[in-house]
Design an enzyme around this catalytic site. Structure first.
Site, PDB file in Angstrom:
ATOM      1  N   PRO A   9     -20.447 -35.652 -20.243  1.00 54.56           N
ATOM      2  CA  PRO A   9     -21.480 -35.503 -19.231  1.00 54.56           C
ATOM      3  C   PRO A   9     -21.662 -36.710 -18.320  1.00 54.56           C
ATOM      4  CG  PRO A   9     -22.442 -35.832 -21.403  1.00 54.56           C
ATOM      5  CD  PRO A   9     -20.980 -35.580 -21.603  1.00 54.56           C
ATOM      6  N   ASN A  10     -21.894 -36.410 -17.077  1.00 58.85           N
ATOM      7  CA  ASN A  10     -22.189 -37.385 -16.016  1.00 58.85           C
ATOM      8  C   ASN A  10     -20.961 -38.167 -15.553  1.00 58.85           C
ATOM      9  OD1 ASN A  10     -25.067 -36.886 -15.892  1.00 58.85           O
ATOM     10  ND2 ASN A  10     -25.140 -37.811 -17.928  1.00 58.85           N
ATOM     11  N   ARG A  17     -22.253 -43.391  -9.714  1.00 57.81           N
ATOM     12  CA  ARG A  17     -23.169 -43.565 -10.846  1.00 57.81           C
ATOM     13  C   ARG A  17     -23.074 -44.992 -11.381  1.00 57.81           C
ATOM     14  NH1 ARG A  17     -21.779 -41.676 -16.931  1.00 57.81           N
ATOM     15  NH2 ARG A  17     -23.788 -42.260 -17.797  1.00 57.81           N
ATOM     16  N   TYR A  22     -19.804 -48.711 -14.420  1.00 59.98           N
ATOM     17  CA  TYR A  22     -18.737 -47.723 -14.562  1.00 59.98           C
ATOM     18  C   TYR A  22     -17.669 -47.792 -13.469  1.00 59.98           C
ATOM     19  CZ  TYR A  22     -22.098 -45.785 -17.891  1.00 59.98           C
ATOM     20  OH  TYR A  22     -22.973 -45.618 -18.938  1.00 59.98           O
ATOM     21  N   ASN A  73     -13.527 -39.372 -23.652  1.00 56.80           N
ATOM     22  CA  ASN A  73     -14.731 -40.155 -23.421  1.00 56.80           C
ATOM     23  C   ASN A  73     -15.893 -39.166 -23.520  1.00 56.80           C
ATOM     24  OD1 ASN A  73     -16.899 -41.601 -22.553  1.00 56.80           O
ATOM     25  ND2 ASN A  73     -15.909 -42.472 -20.739  1.00 56.80           N
ATOM     26  N   ALA A  76     -22.416 -39.626 -23.161  1.00 58.09           N
ATOM     27  CA  ALA A  76     -23.638 -39.699 -23.983  1.00 58.09           C
ATOM     28  C   ALA A  76     -23.505 -38.915 -25.290  1.00 58.09           C
ATOM     29  CB  ALA A  76     -24.837 -39.192 -23.174  1.00 58.09           C
ATOM     30  N   GLU A  97     -10.656 -42.684 -28.515  1.00 56.98           N
ATOM     31  CA  GLU A  97     -11.988 -42.670 -27.877  1.00 56.98           C
ATOM     32  C   GLU A  97     -12.005 -43.771 -26.820  1.00 56.98           C
ATOM     33  OE1 GLU A  97     -15.046 -43.565 -30.745  1.00 56.98           O
ATOM     34  OE2 GLU A  97     -16.620 -43.746 -29.210  1.00 56.98           O
ATOM     35  N   HIS A  99     -14.253 -45.647 -23.636  1.00 58.32           N
ATOM     36  CA  HIS A  99     -15.482 -45.838 -22.855  1.00 58.32           C
ATOM     37  C   HIS A  99     -15.206 -46.816 -21.747  1.00 58.32           C
ATOM     38  CE1 HIS A  99     -17.828 -43.647 -25.765  1.00 58.32           C
ATOM     39  NE2 HIS A  99     -17.181 -44.313 -26.702  1.00 58.32           N
ATOM     40  N   ARG A 106     -24.246 -53.076 -25.232  1.00 62.64           N
ATOM     41  CA  ARG A 106     -25.341 -52.408 -24.520  1.00 62.64           C
ATOM     42  C   ARG A 106     -26.520 -52.076 -25.463  1.00 62.64           C
ATOM     43  NH1 ARG A 106     -22.999 -47.890 -20.772  1.00 62.64           N
ATOM     44  NH2 ARG A 106     -25.171 -47.972 -20.066  1.00 62.64           N
TER      45      ARG A 106
HETATM   46  C1  DQA Z   1     -19.828 -44.180 -21.613  1.00 62.72           C
HETATM   47  C2  DQA Z   1     -20.889 -44.920 -22.427  1.00 62.72           C
HETATM   48  C3  DQA Z   1     -21.990 -43.974 -22.894  1.00 62.72           C
HETATM   49  O1  DQA Z   1     -22.943 -44.674 -23.652  1.00 62.72           O
HETATM   50  C4  DQA Z   1     -22.686 -43.359 -21.710  1.00 62.72           C
HETATM   51  O2  DQA Z   1     -23.646 -42.415 -22.125  1.00 62.72           O
HETATM   52  C5  DQA Z   1     -21.739 -42.758 -20.735  1.00 62.72           C
HETATM   53  C6  DQA Z   1     -20.464 -43.423 -20.449  1.00 62.72           C
HETATM   54  C7  DQA Z   1     -18.776 -45.131 -21.020  1.00 62.72           C
HETATM   55  O3  DQA Z   1     -17.734 -44.631 -20.591  1.00 62.72           O
HETATM   56  O4  DQA Z   1     -18.986 -46.343 -20.964  1.00 62.72           O
HETATM   57  O5  DQA Z   1     -22.044 -41.736 -20.091  1.00 62.72           O
HETATM   58  O6  DQA Z   1     -19.167 -43.267 -22.460  1.00 62.72           O
END
Ligand code: DQA
Length: 143
Positions: A9-10, A17, A22, A73, A76, A97, A99, A106
């Protein structure tokens, strides 16, 4: 070799964003970089992004037997989703995985990942390069 790149998501909002966390590239720009690199390495890649947990679970299930590895990835959902962990376990996914940000530097609530303990490895904090690093790592592992 075939790899599925899955984003949660997002991440469809990359580029606009929280750029300081990011980066400035959009997801489709990142995916083009992955595609270009994969072409050179003779690796087949597929891409999927969803804001919905159930759609990610279904895509993981559907990938069973069709891809060699997943790069995910979960965004959240990393910190909340037992369902995504169970789907990865159900299809015995071999996955990395990724990120973009360093989740360990964080907020406390980002420190727990439901998928890290079943991943081949975790790449966190290298921005979009993390996806390209995962490609290199999987190509190496697969030799
Ligand atoms: C994320 C880190 C997560 O905590 C966050 O909710 C994201 C992006 C990252 O790529 O750094 O949406 O996965």
């Amino acid at each position: 070799m075939k790899i599925l790149f899955l984003n949660g998501p997002n991440l469809n909002m990359l580029g606009e964003r929280e750029e300081s966390l990011y980066g400035q590239l959009t997801l489709s720009e990142i995916n083009s970089l992955i595609q270009k690199k994969a072409d050179k390495m003779n690796i087949q890649v597929d891409f999927f992004q969803s804001n919905e947990e159930g759609k990610i679970v279904s895509r993981i299930q559907e990938s069973s037997g069709l891809v060699d590895y997943i790069v995910i990835n979960p965004a959240a959902f990393t910190h909340t989703s037992i369902a995504i962990r169970d789907a990865l376990l159900a299809v015995k996914a071999r996955f990395i995985e990724v990120h973009l940000s360093n989740i360990f530097s964080r907020e406390d609530f980002r420190q727990n990942s439901y998928v890290s303990s079943i991943a081949l490895g975790v790449i966190s904090g290298f921005g979009h390069q993390g996806y390209l690093m995962a490609l290199d790592a999987l190509s190496d592992i697969n030799k």
